[in-house]
Write a protein that holds these residues in place. Structure first.
Motif, mmCIF file in Angstrom:
data_model
loop_
_atom_site.group_PDB
_atom_site.id
_atom_site.type_symbol
_atom_site.label_atom_id
_atom_site.label_comp_id
_atom_site.label_asym_id
_atom_site.label_seq_id
_atom_site.Cartn_x
_atom_site.Cartn_y
_atom_site.Cartn_z
ATOM 1 N N ASP A 303 40.880 -15.209 27.709
ATOM 2 C CA ASP A 303 42.183 -15.384 26.871
ATOM 3 C C ASP A 303 42.877 -14.190 26.679
ATOM 4 O OD1 ASP A 303 40.115 -18.027 25.090
ATOM 5 O OD2 ASP A 303 41.650 -18.242 26.783
ATOM 6 N N GLN A 304 43.956 -14.093 27.144
ATOM 7 C CA GLN A 304 44.678 -12.745 26.999
ATOM 8 C C GLN A 304 45.692 -12.784 25.853
ATOM 9 O OE1 GLN A 304 43.379 -10.358 28.555
ATOM 10 N NE2 GLN A 304 42.983 -10.510 30.662
ATOM 11 N N ALA A 305 45.695 -11.854 24.897
ATOM 12 C CA ALA A 305 46.548 -11.569 23.786
ATOM 13 C C ALA A 305 46.723 -10.278 23.523
ATOM 14 C CB ALA A 305 46.112 -12.366 22.606
ATOM 15 N N GLY A 306 47.735 -9.976 22.818
ATOM 16 C CA GLY A 306 47.950 -8.515 22.031
ATOM 17 C C GLY A 306 48.550 -7.702 23.319
ATOM 18 N N PRO A 307 48.741 -6.243 23.204
ATOM 19 C CA PRO A 307 49.023 -5.364 24.206
ATOM 20 C C PRO A 307 48.061 -5.070 25.400
ATOM 21 C CG PRO A 307 48.475 -4.182 22.148
ATOM 22 C CD PRO A 307 48.520 -5.839 21.790
ATOM 23 N N ASP A 308 46.760 -5.023 24.911
ATOM 24 C CA ASP A 308 45.712 -4.743 26.075
ATOM 25 C C ASP A 308 45.167 -5.773 26.678
ATOM 26 O OD1 ASP A 308 44.625 -2.350 23.397
ATOM 27 O OD2 ASP A 308 46.284 -1.812 25.330
ATOM 28 N N PRO A 309 44.636 -5.676 27.785
ATOM 29 C CA PRO A 309 43.875 -6.600 28.650
ATOM 30 C C PRO A 309 42.483 -6.838 27.769
ATOM 31 C CG PRO A 309 43.980 -4.738 30.083
ATOM 32 C CD PRO A 309 44.804 -4.536 28.784
ATOM 33 N N ALA A 310 42.011 -7.995 28.117
ATOM 34 C CA ALA A 310 40.508 -7.872 27.580
ATOM 35 C C ALA A 310 39.639 -7.143 28.289
ATOM 36 C CB ALA A 310 40.017 -9.425 27.834
ATOM 37 N N ARG A 311 38.532 -6.491 27.693
ATOM 38 C CA ARG A 311 37.995 -5.319 28.241
ATOM 39 C C ARG A 311 36.495 -5.486 28.125
ATOM 40 N NH1 ARG A 311 41.303 -0.706 26.287
ATOM 41 N NH2 ARG A 311 42.636 -1.285 28.312
ATOM 42 N N LEU A 312 35.729 -5.118 29.176
ATOM 43 C CA LEU A 312 34.375 -5.581 29.313
ATOM 44 C C LEU A 312 33.759 -3.912 29.414
ATOM 45 C CD1 LEU A 312 33.703 -8.333 31.666
ATOM 46 C CD2 LEU A 312 33.558 -8.382 29.156
ATOM 47 N N ARG A 313 32.829 -3.728 28.543
ATOM 48 C CA ARG A 313 31.853 -2.576 29.151
ATOM 49 C C ARG A 313 30.481 -2.851 29.694
ATOM 50 N NH1 ARG A 313 30.643 0.539 23.897
ATOM 51 N NH2 ARG A 313 32.892 1.057 24.027
ATOM 52 N N LEU A 314 30.206 -2.295 30.653
ATOM 53 C CA LEU A 314 28.980 -2.495 31.224
ATOM 54 C C LEU A 314 28.204 -1.294 30.818
ATOM 55 C CD1 LEU A 314 29.759 -2.887 34.977
ATOM 56 C CD2 LEU A 314 29.582 -4.692 33.151
ATOM 57 N N SER A 315 26.479 -1.714 30.440
ATOM 58 C CA SER A 315 25.952 -0.628 29.912
ATOM 59 C C SER A 315 24.516 -0.791 30.502
ATOM 60 C CB SER A 315 25.418 -0.652 28.421
ATOM 61 O OG SER A 315 26.636 -0.763 27.510
ATOM 62 N N LEU A 316 23.828 0.167 31.008
ATOM 63 C CA LEU A 316 22.449 0.069 31.462
ATOM 64 C C LEU A 316 21.564 0.955 30.563
ATOM 65 C CD1 LEU A 316 22.785 0.613 35.334
ATOM 66 C CD2 LEU A 316 21.633 -0.989 34.325
ATOM 67 N N ASN A 317 20.453 0.066 30.232
ATOM 68 C CA ASN A 317 19.608 0.965 29.200
ATOM 69 C C ASN A 317 20.433 1.563 28.081
ATOM 70 O OD1 ASN A 317 16.847 1.185 29.317
ATOM 71 N ND2 ASN A 317 16.922 3.009 30.829
ATOM 72 N N SER A 318 21.037 0.878 27.609
ATOM 73 C CA SER A 318 21.922 1.127 26.194
ATOM 74 C C SER A 318 22.990 2.423 26.657
ATOM 75 C CB SER A 318 21.100 1.422 25.032
ATOM 76 O OG SER A 318 20.018 0.296 24.939
ATOM 77 N N ILE A 319 23.125 2.782 27.586
ATOM 78 C CA ILE A 319 24.188 4.001 27.946
ATOM 79 C C ILE A 319 25.177 3.200 28.950
ATOM 80 C CG2 ILE A 319 24.472 5.901 29.245
ATOM 81 C CD1 ILE A 319 21.458 6.429 29.202
ATOM 82 N N PRO A 320 26.459 3.435 28.285
ATOM 83 C CA PRO A 320 27.659 2.883 28.756
ATOM 84 C C PRO A 320 27.821 3.440 30.279
ATOM 85 C CG PRO A 320 28.140 3.392 26.798
ATOM 86 C CD PRO A 320 26.880 3.983 26.942
ATOM 87 N N VAL A 321 27.979 2.388 31.329
ATOM 88 C CA VAL A 321 28.493 2.963 32.451
ATOM 89 C C VAL A 321 29.868 2.799 33.026
ATOM 90 C CG1 VAL A 321 26.109 3.089 33.343
ATOM 91 C CG2 VAL A 321 27.526 1.208 33.721
ATOM 92 N N LYS A 322 30.516 1.807 32.402
ATOM 93 C CA LYS A 322 31.782 1.316 33.094
ATOM 94 C C LYS A 322 32.563 0.561 32.070
ATOM 95 C CE LYS A 322 34.962 0.954 36.404
ATOM 96 N NZ LYS A 322 35.906 2.061 36.367
ATOM 97 N N THR A 323 33.781 0.943 32.129
ATOM 98 C CA THR A 323 34.664 -0.083 31.257
ATOM 99 C C THR A 323 35.606 -0.820 32.101
ATOM 100 O OG1 THR A 323 34.657 1.535 29.130
ATOM 101 C CG2 THR A 323 36.371 -0.332 29.393
ATOM 102 N N LEU A 324 35.711 -2.111 32.048
ATOM 103 C CA LEU A 324 36.541 -2.922 33.102
ATOM 104 C C LEU A 324 37.448 -3.697 32.312
ATOM 105 C CD1 LEU A 324 33.486 -4.613 34.888
ATOM 106 C CD2 LEU A 324 35.006 -2.846 36.144
ATOM 107 N N ASP A 325 38.632 -3.807 32.745
ATOM 108 C CA ASP A 325 39.534 -4.594 32.400
ATOM 109 C C ASP A 325 39.470 -6.014 32.985
ATOM 110 O OD1 ASP A 325 42.303 -2.065 31.847
ATOM 111 O OD2 ASP A 325 40.660 -2.641 30.577
ATOM 112 N N ILE A 326 39.533 -6.917 32.155
ATOM 113 C CA ILE A 326 39.614 -8.318 32.873
ATOM 114 C C ILE A 326 40.823 -8.530 33.471
ATOM 115 C CG2 ILE A 326 39.117 -10.663 32.452
ATOM 116 C CD1 ILE A 326 36.972 -10.119 30.561
ATOM 117 N N THR A 327 40.942 -8.707 34.713
ATOM 118 C CA THR A 327 42.362 -8.897 35.021
ATOM 119 C C THR A 327 42.846 -10.089 35.336
ATOM 120 O OG1 THR A 327 41.223 -9.285 37.605
ATOM 121 C CG2 THR A 327 41.957 -7.189 36.817
#
Lengths: 828, 450
Positions: A303-327
């Motif tokens: 559900d998109q709202a506001g100025p930014d797209p919904a964003r996900l962060r992928l983490s491996l072993n508690s270390i973030p590896v990538k931030t993805l915008d949901i298209t």
């Protein structure tokens, strides 16, 4: 609560009490003196060695060995039985009141015995009786009639002789050994040394039950269904690490959704999809079978709202590896979001988190109004995209040396791979009949669609759950049998040796010597012991033997009162443990005399521990070796570890400390109090102003308690200068610390160091104590009365070699109980 | 707004990876409940039993209610049970006579735990031949265990003691277990919540992986069972007994796998946050285990469970109620008021958590009542006055209605020295696992019959 009745005939108790107390204390002290300070001829049967033998016999339960009396050739006429003339009258005068026809306290009736043979057929009960008699705890000091010291000694000597007299030249009895299951530490080490996989799978196993003070006792270790499940889990995990199943079916493409994902509180699941509303995340633990490139594909919408797209962060072993915008444009517009990255082999937690929650339902600007949510419909792990041979672990290359090809069928390849594995895993040569079933299992799995590597994994799992792997099987060499005892086979000896010193399976050298049948020779064994003690794997003796012998594992459970001891924390606790372990390790590695345990003037500290000890000049967290100066500390008895684990959370406990010393240094564990000891009538009317010493003296006003407590408490009070976490103190609250005392034989001390010196002079006694503990650990069973021969020999051998530690270890390995066993099937 | 069930934002915990257990959000999806347990079903729901153990007895003057029968006054320690007064019975006068020394000398804590559910006298040994008796939960599991995926569940919060002598010459097996499958085999308890969850519902793998794993494991177990059989034949009696233990355990797991394969309704409960590691905070740990017990019963994964709130003689501190001395050390209080007061605080805290657990059971609808209606939860210890090591007049509470077959809301003052095992006879009847005797039982405790 039942009390002894009818024996307290006097009404003027206090004065009478004092006389008896004085008399019995003298008698008791005299006895204790002879008990502790006799100069023992190790092979003589006298009351000194009887006491410890009595203790072992008391715990030997009903699996007592045949006495070998029948085996003793009668070359001299049997002397007349002294029972009726000497013993029966003694029992009648002093014991029948409470243990006779009128009253049988504790279920004990002495009038029912009429000969020496009667006594030897009830060994356990009489061993206890002997112990109480020797200590002067029975008859109770307030019993009217009391034997004099001479009478008592006659009976004590007699009982000692008939109960524990063995001719060590004839009775070479190695004692029973029940088959021993690998305990947790041994399991981990064996996996590590067998396969090169080092990750401690046994962390999730239930605790091993402890017996005789150790967690490697055959009779006590059991197998429950829970443990079988854990073995299966562990075998699967180990096999996954040891062999890479390079195959699309298993690892190329895995999808996680719904039930196979975990969620946190900010997430809600419906069917297979997850809605992430607040700080929601989903995750799971993913096994990455090899180093390589992987693609993580998140099938998501929002559900998109506001100025930014919904964003996900992928983490491996508690270390973030990538931030993805949901298209996605809305929650029904499900889209794949791919991310390719290099990942290392292993199990890692993967988490997909929604990081930019937005909730503005009433925003002034309609374009900024709304509720942003993320939806995750599946998480796919694709890969490894390509695996190269060099990436395969060593274990894989060794376990899957052969694959089916034009020269070899699947079962032939399996047999060729399994042979060396099983030989090492079972710690002995294996027959074709043993290899076949597992090889067939591998081949059949392969035929049914498993890639060969995966099939080998399955075969490996079977090996790791087999009783031949999990148990140390000992069949002995039947052709060496004499008197129903056999030598161990060389392989069995190698196994005992390696689990004793390394808590792990034999290495190639030991296997080779076993194959060549060269191991079971004293010179070879001695050489191997020294080699093995110099190997880093001997660390296991420190981790497993030392920590149990000295009760260090109790430290983990202790919680000193944080208000009184704010400096006690996990860091300090760890330092305390390490100090004692490193101290032990030095004595072992440098082959110092074992008396250093008591009087060693060196130790290991880091900054927090040095602060506790008021030692200057040590900084940092690393443990450093220091020489001890001054006259406060020497040896383990002044280690904070021992001092803390023999204290209560809020104060010292001289009783605990005294008992610890009697158990572990003097090898004279105090017997439990006699049953039906009357309760202390005096509740300690202790104002907190009275020093601890005075408070405990109230215990000792009861004569029955005083017998053991005068000894025990004196030892404990000798260390009163150390508080409940091992720090030196000259005052305890308002009172000056008084750590003086007197031991039987009028040995006095005024400070801890002086007491340590007295204890340190008892070299044989300490050696005996340590030898027995080492023997229990090495054999995996409690000691029985006829192990006395072996123990006495160990002490004698030790003495000739200056009591050096390694000499003691060698002596144990060369002893009969270590190299022999009862022939299977001849005794229970 | 969202179509998913709404939860007020304020209740979301801040921070990621929260390990606090939340109130269970939804009732189980209908598919996961057996037909008998869904709401408004006409088939009577199965009765479940759990036996909760706390060590070191209790301060009895503050525990015992005043008055008997229905007209009694709840004591200070048991006050938290007030809301459930009509759902439970409090017992006094029951004893475990076999916990007494009987000539064996000290070791009352080891005996406390080992007699609690067996009513048998343990053999005093610190090594060889441990032996006591079969515990009531295993008697039940032996009968009805095959009706559920797990025959029984054993959980706790303290690892088995792994150093030194556990209690005056008794093996640590006696202090660390209350559940005994046979007289010589204790059933190890699981203390890791994640592992408990996994045992109940399997790991987070998909159906295909699970199926493959089950197939592989059954074959492995078959192979090794053969190994064990053949090996046993070459060994002496003692060794063979150990192999038999192994063999029996292997067969048990084989059966469990078969049973789990037949159970197609298995589903992992939604919205139960499974922690990554065992909570360090004692309160969290205790309550998480209670929550898992609720889940296990709710999903009918098992109908028999034991929960040890500490090993016998446990010496943990309870800083959350201001107690910084060890429970066991305190319990030798010699009637010093300060110590007695501290102990009573621990007792009270434990009862609070137990009450919370009852509340959860009561909040779950089942049939035309609640899950609690179909439960029998025994809460107690094998010692009463731990200062004197008394094994009689034990602190015992039984909560639940046993499938509406029990009279509740009373203080049942049994005759002095009435065996606790008499209560077990009555409970076993209700579990459909009735026996004529267990341990030192004499006759059923008919005082609780409806």
């Amino acid at each position: 609560m039942t009390t002894r009745t009818t024996t307290h005939k006097s009404t003027t108790r206090p004065a009478w009490h004092r006389h008896i107390l004085a008399a019995s204390c003298t008698a008791a002290l005299a006895l204790l003196a002879s008990w502790i300070y006799s100069n023992t001829n190790p092979l003589a049967t006298n009351s000194t060695s009887n006491l410890h033998a009595a203790t072992t016999a008391a715990t030997a339960a009903t699996t007592a060995q045949p006495t070998n009396r029948q085996d003793v050739p009668q070359t001299t006429p049997k002397p007349p039985d002294p029972y009726q003339a000497t013993i029966a009258p003694f029992l009648k005068d002093y014991c029948h009141d409470c243990h006779g026809p009128d009253e049988d306290n504790g279920g004990l009736r002495f009038d029912k015995y009429s000969s020496t043979d009667d006594i030897t057929s009830n060994r356990k009960s009489w061993a206890k009786t002997l112990q109480y008699l020797e200590l002067g705890a029975m008859p109770p000091p307030d019993h009217d009639s009391q034997p004099d010291a001479k009478q008592r000694q006659i009976v004590v000597d007699y009982l000692g002789k008939i109960l524990f007299d063995i001719d060590c030249n004839l009775a070479r009895d190695p004692g029973p050994v029940t088959i021993r299951r690998l305990n947790r530490a041994e399991y981990d080490n064996t996996i590590r040394d067998l396969l090169g996989v080092d990750f401690q799978p046994s962390k999730t196993f239930p605790s091993d039950d402890v017996g005789e003070g150790f967690d490697n006792i055959g009779d006590v270790l059991s197998v429950s269904p829970l443990l079988i499940e854990k073995y299966l889990d562990a075998a699967e995990q180990v096999a996954d690490k040891a062999i890479i199943p390079i195959d699309p079916f298993i690892s190329r493409n895995r999808t996680f959704r719904g039930q196979t994902l975990n969620q946190n509180a900010g997430t809600n699941r419906r069917n297979d999809s997850f809605g992430l509303f607040s700080q929601g995340h989903v995750g799971t633990i993913v096994e990455f079978p090899a180093d390589g490139d992987y693609v993580l594909r998140i099938h998501a919408s929002a559900d998109q709202a506001g100025p930014d797209p919904a964003r996900l962060r992928l983490s491996l072993n508690s270390i973030p590896v990538k931030t993805l915008d949901i298209t996605s444009r809305n929650r029904n517009d499900r889209q794949d979001h791919d991310y390719k990255l290099k990942i290392k082999k292993g199990k890692q937690p993967l988490r997909v988190a929604f990081i930019n929650d937005y909730y503005q339902p009433k925003h002034a600007d309609p374009k900024l109004r709304g509720d942003r949510n993320a939806y995750i419909h599946s998480v796919q792990v694709i890969g490894p995209l390509e695996v190269r041979p060099e990436d395969l672990p060593k274990s894989h290359r060794e376990l899957v040396r052969f694959r089916p090809d034009s020269d070899r069928s699947a079962i032939e390849a399996a047999i060729a791979n399994l042979s060396p594995l099983m030989r090492r895993a079972y710690r002995r040569p294996v027959t074709n009949d043993e290899i076949q079933p597992i090889a067939r299992f591998v081949a059949d799995s392969n035929k049914n669609g498993e890639p060969f590597e995966a099939a080998m994994q399955i075969g490996l799992q079977a090996v790791l759950v087999s009783p031949h792997f999990l148990f140390r099987v000992e069949l002995g060499q039947p052709d060496t049998t004499t008197n129903n005892n056999s030598s161990l086979t060389d392989f069995e000896l190698a196994t005992r040796l390696s689990y004793f010193l390394w808590s792990s399976l034999p290495d190639d050298t030991l296997f080779r010597l076993a194959e060549q049948k060269r191991l079971n020779r004293p010179d070879v064994l001695a050489r191997q012991v020294r080699r093995m003690l110099a190997d880093p794997k001997a660390r296991a003796l420190v981790d497993n033997f030392a920590s149990q012998w000295l009760n260090l594992r109790i430290l983990d459970e202790l919680t000193p009162d944080p208000k009184l001891f704010p400096e006690f924390n996990d860091q300090l606790r760890e330092a305390m443990k390490q100090e004692t372990q490193l101290f032990f390790a030095e004595i072992l590695n440098k082959n110092l005399p074992i008396t250093r345990f008591l009087d060693g003037r060196f130790t290991y500290v880091n900054q927090p521990l040095a602060k506790l000890y008021a030692i200057a000049g040590v900084t940092g967290d690393e443990m450093k070796r220091v020489e001890l100066v001054g006259d406060r500390r020497a040896g383990v008895l002044t280690h904070a570890s021992i001092l803390t684990l023999t204290s209560n959370p809020d104060r010292t406990s001289p009783v605990k400390r005294g008992k610890w010393i009697m158990d572990n240094i003097l090898d004279t564990p105090p017997p439990p109090p006699p049953p039906d000891v009357p309760e202390l009538e005096q509740t300690a009317k202790t104002s907190p102003d009275v020093p601890l010493r005075k408070q405990l003296e109230i215990h000792r006003q009861n004569a029955s308690c005083a017998i053991c407590h005068s000894q025990m408490d004196a030892l404990g009070f000798g260390f009163e200068n150390f508080d409940a976490i091992g720090r030196w103190r000259d005052t305890d609250g308002k009172h000056q610390v008084d750590s003086s005392g007197t031991l039987p034989g009028n040995q006095t001390f005024a400070t801890p160091i002086e007491l340590i010196k007295i204890l340190g002079n008892r070299k044989d006694r300490f050696c005996q104590s340590l030898a027995r503990k080492l023997l229990v650990y090495a054999l995996g069973r409690g000691l029985q009365f006829n192990d006395r021969c072996a123990v006495d020999k160990l002490v004698a051998d030790s003495r000739t070699q200056d009591y050096r530690f390694q000499a003691l270890v060698v002596a144990i390995v060369l002893s009969d109980p270590f190299r022999m066993r009862p022939t299977q099937g001849t005794k229970p | 707004m969202s179509r998913f069930p709404t939860i007020p934002r304020r209740t979301f915990l801040q921070g990621l990876g929260a390990t606090m257990a939340l109130p269970l959000l939804d009732a189980m999806p209908a598919a996961a409940a057996t037909a008998a347990n869904t709401a408004n079903s006409t088939t009577p729901a199965a009765v479940r039993a759990a036996f909760v153990f706390f060590p070191n007895g209790a301060i009895m003057p503050s525990w015992k209610p005043t008055g008997t029968g229905t007209d009694y006054k709840l004591s200070e320690t048991l006050k938290p049970l007030e809301p459930y007064r009509d759902d439970l019975n409090i017992f006094s006068g029951l004893a475990q006579d076999n916990g007494r020394a009987k000539g064996d000398g000290p070791g009352d804590h080891a005996r406390c735990a080992s007699t609690y559910l067996t009513g048998a006298h343990p053999v005093k040994t610190s090594g060889a031949n441990i032996k006591v008796g079969v515990s009531v939960d295993q008697v039940a599991a032996g009968q009805i265990g095959k009706r559920t995926r797990l025959p029984s569940l054993e959980i706790g919060i303290e690892r088995g003691r792994n150093a030194g002598n556990c209690d005056s010459g008794y093996s640590c097996a006696y202090s660390s277990n209350v559940s005994w499958k046979t007289a010589t085999t204790p059933l190890a308890k699981e203390i890791n919540p994640r592992a408990v969850f996994g045992r109940l519902f399997g790991t987070e793998d998909d159906a295909k992986t699970r199926k493959r794993r089950n197939r592989i494991r059954k074959s492995i177990l078959d192979l090794v069972a053969d190994d064990a059989k053949r090996l046993g034949k070459t060994l002496g009696k003692n060794d063979r007994a150990k192999l038999d233990e192994y063999f029996t355990s292997v067969r048990e797991i084989e059966q469990r796998i078969s049973r789990s394969e037949q159970d197609t309704t298995k589903q992992r409960p939604a919205n139960f946050p499974v922690p990554d590691e065992t909570p360090r905070d004692l309160g969290e740990h205790v309550n998480l285990m209670y929550d898992l017990l609720v889940l296990a019963f709710q999903t009918d994964t098992t109908r028999v469970a034991t929960y040890m709130l500490g090993n016998a003689g446990s010496n943990r501190t309870y800083p959350m109620v201001g107690v910084n001395s060890g429970w066991h050390s305190l319990s030798h209080h010699r009637n010093e008021p300060a110590k007695v007061d501290q102990l009573q605080k621990i007792d009270h805290w434990q009862v609070e958590q137990f009450a919370r657990f009852l509340g959860k059971l009561k909040s779950i609808p089942e049939g035309d009542g609640t899950l609690l209606d179909n439960c029998m939860i025994m809460y107690g210890s094998g010692l009463s006055d731990a200062n004197r090591h008394n094994h009689h007049d034990l602190p015992i509470v039984v909560a639940g209605h046993g499938g509406r077959t029990m009279q509740t809301g009373r203080h049942v003052a049994a005759d002095k020295e009435r065996p606790l095992n008499d209560l077990f006879l009555s409970m076993l009847d209700r579990l459909d696992a009735g026996v004529e005797s267990i341990g030192d039982s004499k006759q059923r405790l008919t005082e609780i019959d409806a």
